[in-house]
Design a protein around this motif. Structure first.
Motif, PDB file in Angstrom:
ATOM      1  N   TYR A  63       0.819  -1.223   0.000  1.00  0.00           N
ATOM      2  CA  TYR A  63       0.000   0.000   0.000  1.00  0.00           C
ATOM      3  C   TYR A  63       0.846   1.263   0.000  1.00  0.00           C
ATOM      4  O   TYR A  63       0.326   2.360   0.226  1.00  0.00           O
ATOM      5  N   ARG A  68      -3.527   6.164   4.907  1.00  0.00           N
ATOM      6  CA  ARG A  68      -3.980   5.176   5.893  1.00  0.00           C
ATOM      7  C   ARG A  68      -5.450   5.378   6.256  1.00  0.00           C
ATOM      8  O   ARG A  68      -6.148   4.433   6.606  1.00  0.00           O
ATOM      9  N   VAL A  70      -9.262   5.640   6.188  1.00  0.00           N
ATOM     10  CA  VAL A  70     -10.318   5.055   5.356  1.00  0.00           C
ATOM     11  C   VAL A  70     -11.656   5.777   5.572  1.00  0.00           C
ATOM     12  O   VAL A  70     -12.699   5.286   5.154  1.00  0.00           O
ATOM     13  N   CYS A  72     -13.437   6.288   8.299  1.00  0.00           N
ATOM     14  CA  CYS A  72     -14.420   5.617   9.159  1.00  0.00           C
ATOM     15  C   CYS A  72     -15.049   6.560  10.182  1.00  0.00           C
ATOM     16  O   CYS A  72     -16.084   6.251  10.771  1.00  0.00           O
ATOM     17  N   TRP A  98      -6.966   4.249  -6.325  1.00  0.00           N
ATOM     18  CA  TRP A  98      -7.390   4.266  -4.927  1.00  0.00           C
ATOM     19  C   TRP A  98      -6.579   5.286  -4.121  1.00  0.00           C
ATOM     20  O   TRP A  98      -5.376   5.430  -4.303  1.00  0.00           O
ATOM     21  N   SER A 100      -6.948   5.119  -0.657  1.00  0.00           N
ATOM     22  CA  SER A 100      -6.633   4.334   0.534  1.00  0.00           C
ATOM     23  C   SER A 100      -6.878   2.866   0.191  1.00  0.00           C
ATOM     24  O   SER A 100      -7.532   2.557  -0.803  1.00  0.00           O
ATOM     25  N   GLY A 102      -8.815   0.878   1.725  1.00  0.00           N
ATOM     26  CA  GLY A 102     -10.158   0.463   2.125  1.00  0.00           C
ATOM     27  C   GLY A 102     -11.169   0.715   1.013  1.00  0.00           C
ATOM     28  O   GLY A 102     -10.825   1.170  -0.073  1.00  0.00           O
ATOM     29  N   GLU A 103     -12.439   0.388   1.301  1.00  0.00           N
ATOM     30  CA  GLU A 103     -13.490   0.695   0.325  1.00  0.00           C
ATOM     31  C   GLU A 103     -13.638   2.197   0.159  1.00  0.00           C
ATOM     32  O   GLU A 103     -14.010   2.688  -0.885  1.00  0.00           O
ATOM     33  N   ARG A 104     -13.354   2.904   1.245  1.00  0.00           N
ATOM     34  CA  ARG A 104     -13.581   4.344   1.231  1.00  0.00           C
ATOM     35  C   ARG A 104     -12.323   5.092   1.660  1.00  0.00           C
ATOM     36  O   ARG A 104     -11.379   4.498   2.173  1.00  0.00           O
ATOM     37  N   TYR A 105     -12.360   6.367   1.439  1.00  0.00           N
ATOM     38  CA  TYR A 105     -11.272   7.230   1.893  1.00  0.00           C
ATOM     39  C   TYR A 105     -11.893   8.527   2.405  1.00  0.00           C
ATOM     40  O   TYR A 105     -13.090   8.774   2.191  1.00  0.00           O
ATOM     41  N   TYR A 128      -6.414   2.409  12.335  1.00  0.00           N
ATOM     42  CA  TYR A 128      -5.418   2.261  11.268  1.00  0.00           C
ATOM     43  C   TYR A 128      -4.156   3.089  11.507  1.00  0.00           C
ATOM     44  O   TYR A 128      -3.343   3.226  10.594  1.00  0.00           O
TER      45      TYR A 128
END
Ligand code: SF4
Ligand code: SF4
Length: 178
Positions: A63, A68, A70, A72, A98, A100, A102-105, A128
């Motif tokens: 990565y 880092r 995401v 959340c 991407w 990040s 993850g699915e999201r950033y 994270y």
């Protein structure tokens, strides 16, 4: 003269007080000054001093270079004065784009330093290790007006810039270091 109103001067205490003054004066002359000549001289900060934040990137591994964070928003929820604003967005379908892993950033990541109490709860809450607190502490600025509040640091201000080229080899944070 009543005892309550009277003031009893003790010569020994006066001598002791003068002695203390002379001792501190002597320290100044011999180089033991306690006044730090800031900003020419910087204070020695404790290793775990909690200064301004930085949003971290992965520095190694698959990565490397990605953020880092995401998005959340656990840090936002943990922040006692509600100084953090996180707005997450889905990562693009193409993995090459991407932000990040993850699915999201975090599309938006703001910290309002007029609210922040530097408690470190956001750092504790992040699963994270995406948000850390560094040693920068100089936050003076000239506007807190709505729409021009310079104490609200955006993701651009906070993000780790280590991969942005040879001019910035050190990890830095804050508007004054960029
Ligand atoms: S250090 Fe504390 S007050 Fe500041 S942003 Fe983090 S959780 Fe909020
Ligand atoms: S800094 Fe950590 S806790 Fe906050 S939104 Fe990003 S990943 Fe979540």
């Amino acid at each position: 003269m009543s005892e309550k109103k009277g003031v009893v001067l003790n010569p020994l205490e006066i001598v002791r007080g003068l002695g203390l003054t002379l001792r501190e004066f002597g320290k100044g002359i011999t180089g033991g000054l306690v006044t730090l000549q800031y900003p020419e001289k910087r204070p020695d900060l404790a290793p775990r001093f909690r200064g301004m934040h930085r949003l971290e990137r992965y520095h190694t591994g698959p990565y490397k270079g990605l953020e880092r964070c995401v998005g959340c928003a656990l840090c936002e929820a943990a922040c006692p004065p509600k100084a953090i604003t996180v707005v997450a967005e889905d990562n693009p379908p193409d993995p090459a784009e991407w932000k990040s892993p993850g699915e999201r950033y975090a599309k938006v990541y703001d910290i309002d330093y007029l609210l922040c109490i530097f408690c470190g709860m956001c750092v504790e809450a992040c699963p994270y290790d995406a948000i850390v607190m560094k040693h920068e502490f100089e936050l003076a600025d000239d506007s807190r007006a709505p729409g021009n509040n310079k104490f609200i640091y955006t993701k651009e201000d906070l993000l780790d810039r280590v991969f942005e080229g040879p001019k910035e080899p050190e990890f830095k944070v804050g508007k004054f270091d960029i």
